[in-house]
Design a protein around this motif. Structure first.
Motif, PDB file in Angstrom:
ATOM      1  N   TYR A 274      29.462  63.002   3.449  1.00 46.36           N
ATOM      2  CA  TYR A 274      28.240  63.682   3.256  1.00 46.36           C
ATOM      3  C   TYR A 274      26.927  63.279   4.098  1.00 46.36           C
ATOM      4  N   ASP A 275      26.612  62.070   3.729  1.00 50.44           N
ATOM      5  CA  ASP A 275      25.404  61.547   4.497  1.00 50.44           C
ATOM      6  C   ASP A 275      25.631  61.671   5.914  1.00 50.44           C
TER       7      ASP A 275
ATOM      8  N   ASP B 109      32.189  63.877  -0.389  1.00 52.90           N
ATOM      9  CA  ASP B 109      31.124  62.866  -0.691  1.00 52.90           C
ATOM     10  C   ASP B 109      31.307  61.595   0.466  1.00 52.90           C
TER      11      ASP B 109
ATOM     12  N   LYS C  10      15.061  70.022   0.078  1.00 56.04           N
ATOM     13  CA  LYS C  10      15.646  69.805  -1.117  1.00 56.04           C
ATOM     14  C   LYS C  10      15.005  70.562  -2.304  1.00 56.04           C
TER      15      LYS C  10
ATOM     16  N   ARG D 268      27.960  69.356  -2.754  1.00 53.88           N
ATOM     17  CA  ARG D 268      28.588  68.193  -2.474  1.00 53.88           C
ATOM     18  C   ARG D 268      29.618  68.024  -3.206  1.00 53.88           C
TER      19      ARG D 268
ATOM     20  N   VAL E 134      25.221  65.447   7.062  1.00 55.98           N
ATOM     21  CA  VAL E 134      23.815  65.829   7.080  1.00 55.98           C
ATOM     22  C   VAL E 134      23.010  65.213   8.269  1.00 55.98           C
ATOM     23  N   ALA E 135      23.341  64.072   8.658  1.00 53.14           N
ATOM     24  CA  ALA E 135      22.727  63.689  10.000  1.00 53.14           C
ATOM     25  C   ALA E 135      22.948  64.420  11.237  1.00 53.14           C
TER      26      ALA E 135
END
Length: 467
Positions: A262-263, A259, A278, A348, A266-267
């Motif tokens: 995670y963002d 976590d 999604k 995730r 993804v980037a």
């Protein structure tokens, strides 16, 4: 008019292979075995023939892409030749005066090789080279879509054999058209089965009554933890996932990201050509429209994959693969299994421990024993995975497809066939390599007695438990 009997024709081929192998071994030498292996290797590596094989493979199987198959044919074969270059496979391979044992290399006889359509030239070539290096003859049984490539490859090998005066009957194939009956007969009449491919073929190989080495299914899961170099991990996953359009059993099928990053990951994926989609339900329906993988998606170039999944205009230009966020695992969640396409399941996890739990669940669902990956700066986490996951390989900070089957930057043997141990229902947990094509005879001489006293063995036990 004489009607040919397919099984009789196959029996004739096996008999010719057996006679050729007997002559090959009786008049063998390390030089001869090495030269035959070199001939088979050059048959696939010579650039014009390599390209012809790659183009025919894509044309006839509809799987993968030509540039990557050229790379695969070249690098897998070159790596194999490096691995076997100095291996002793003829004559005395061990002479130990301490034990009084002298070990003599012996061929296995006629190898029956069952090979898949995903690598219709590289896998047969790998098996053929290993067989010849160890004094064997080999009969290859390709999948129906791989027949044309196999015929071309063996034609090239026979042309090289003609240059060095080697016997073409050492390398043959099941006569076209292939059939389950012919393949079954080969497995029952050869001396050793080498099987790479569907789990149905693996089951048949392991129950044919002939000694068999078979390999298990892949469903690679990779963990990205909070210490990973995210840009490097994203690029390695892209390169691996997209290579030959994900035909490899070592292609990533799921990525589990902690976590905390995670963002950011993804980037990083987006920067490396991975688009997050999604709508899990829509992708699942498009991938398995009738309960079977969509042939318009399997092992296709990115543009064809995107169109077949109905994603035209919905993903950025330059998208090379898609990642679908999901949390489901098991038979009711097909994204958690092997997809043979540029589609990645994205999970995730709260932290590394949770990522291990998810990875273990995925492997127990499909792919147990094959391999998992880890992108991390912490080497101790690789050790944790090695005891927590039912797997034979932990690939650390590498592009999985290129690393699992041997690489010039790691120590694994070059191979296209991964043994999965008891977790995957296999007799081996190694990469299939030359030692699996060789057996030996041991000469045992008498040596001075080495019988221990009871205390030498049990003193520490007696001290703890009593005599």
């Amino acid at each position: 008019m004489t009607i040919s009997d397919p099984i009789a024709d196959l029996d004739t081929i096996v008999a010719a292979a057996r006679a050729a192998q007997s002559r090959y071994e009786a008049n063998g030498s390390q030089v001869r075995y090495d030269r035959a292996a070199q001939a088979a290797a050059w048959a696939i590596m010579e650039p014009d023939r390599n390209r012809a094989l790659a183009e025919l493979a894509v044309e006839t199987t509809g799987l993968g892409n030509v540039p990557d198959k050229i790379t695969k044919n070249h690098r897998k074969t070159l790596g194999l030749m490096r691995d076997i270059q100095h291996a002793t496979t003829f004559g005395i391979i061990r002479d130990d005066p301490d034990t009084g044992i002298t070990e003599i290399a012996r061929a296995m006889g006629v190898v029956g090789a069952i090979v898949p359509s995903t690598n219709p030239a590289a896998t047969p070539a790998n098996n053929i080279i290993n067989a010849l290096k160890c004094g064997n003859a080999i009969v290859v049984a390709p999948s129906p879509k791989g027949v044309a490539s196999c015929e071309m490859l063996i034609g090239f090998i026979h042309a090289e054999f003609a240059k060095i005066g080697e016997d073409p009957d050492l390398v043959q194939m099941v006569p076209a058209p292939g059939s389950k009956e012919k393949t079954q007969r080969l497995m029952e009449t050869c001396d050793k089965i080498i099987c790479t491919g569907s789990q149905n073929n693996v089951h048949r190989a392991q129950t044919a009554g002939t000694p068999a080495v078979a390999v298990g299914a892949g469903n690679v899961t990779v963990i990205v933890d909070e210490t990973a170099d995210l840009a490097a991990a994203a690029e390695k996953i892209r390169a691996s996932k997209c290579f030959d359009n994900a035909t490899s059993c070592s292609s990533e099928n799921a990525v589990v990201v902690v976590d905390a990053v995670y963002d950011a990951f993804v980037a990083a994926m987006a920067q490396a050509g991975g688009a997050v989609v999604k709508d899990e339900a829509a992708i699942t329906a498009a991938l398995w429209p009738d309960g079977h993988l969509n042939r318009a998606v399997i092992a296709q170039d990115a543009d064809k994959m995107i169109a077949a999944l109905g994603l035209d205009g919905q993903v950025p230009d330059g998208t090379e693969y898609i990642a679908v966020p999901t949390s489901g695992i098991g038979p009711d969640h097909p994204l958690s299994g092997e997809k043979l396409s540029r589609v990645l399941a994205l999970y995730r996890a709260a932290d590394f421990d949770a990522a291990v739990v998810t990875t273990r669940q995925i492997q127990l669902h499909q792919g147990a024993g094959h391999s998992v990956g880890l992108h991390s700066a912490r080497d101790d986490r690789a050790h944790m995975l090695a005891t927590a996951i039912p797997t034979s390989r932990i690939i650390v900070n590498q592009a999985h497809t290129f690393a699992t089957g041997g690489s010039f930057t790691n120590g694994m043997p070059f191979s296209l066939s991964m043994g999965c141990g008891t977790w995957g229902g296999n007799a081996i947990d190694d990469n299939l390599h030359w030692k699996h094509f060789l057996q030996s005879t041991k000469i045992i001489r008498e040596i001075p007695a080495r019988e221990p006293a009871l205390a030498d063995i049990f003193a520490d036990y007696w001290q703890e438990a009593g005599a």
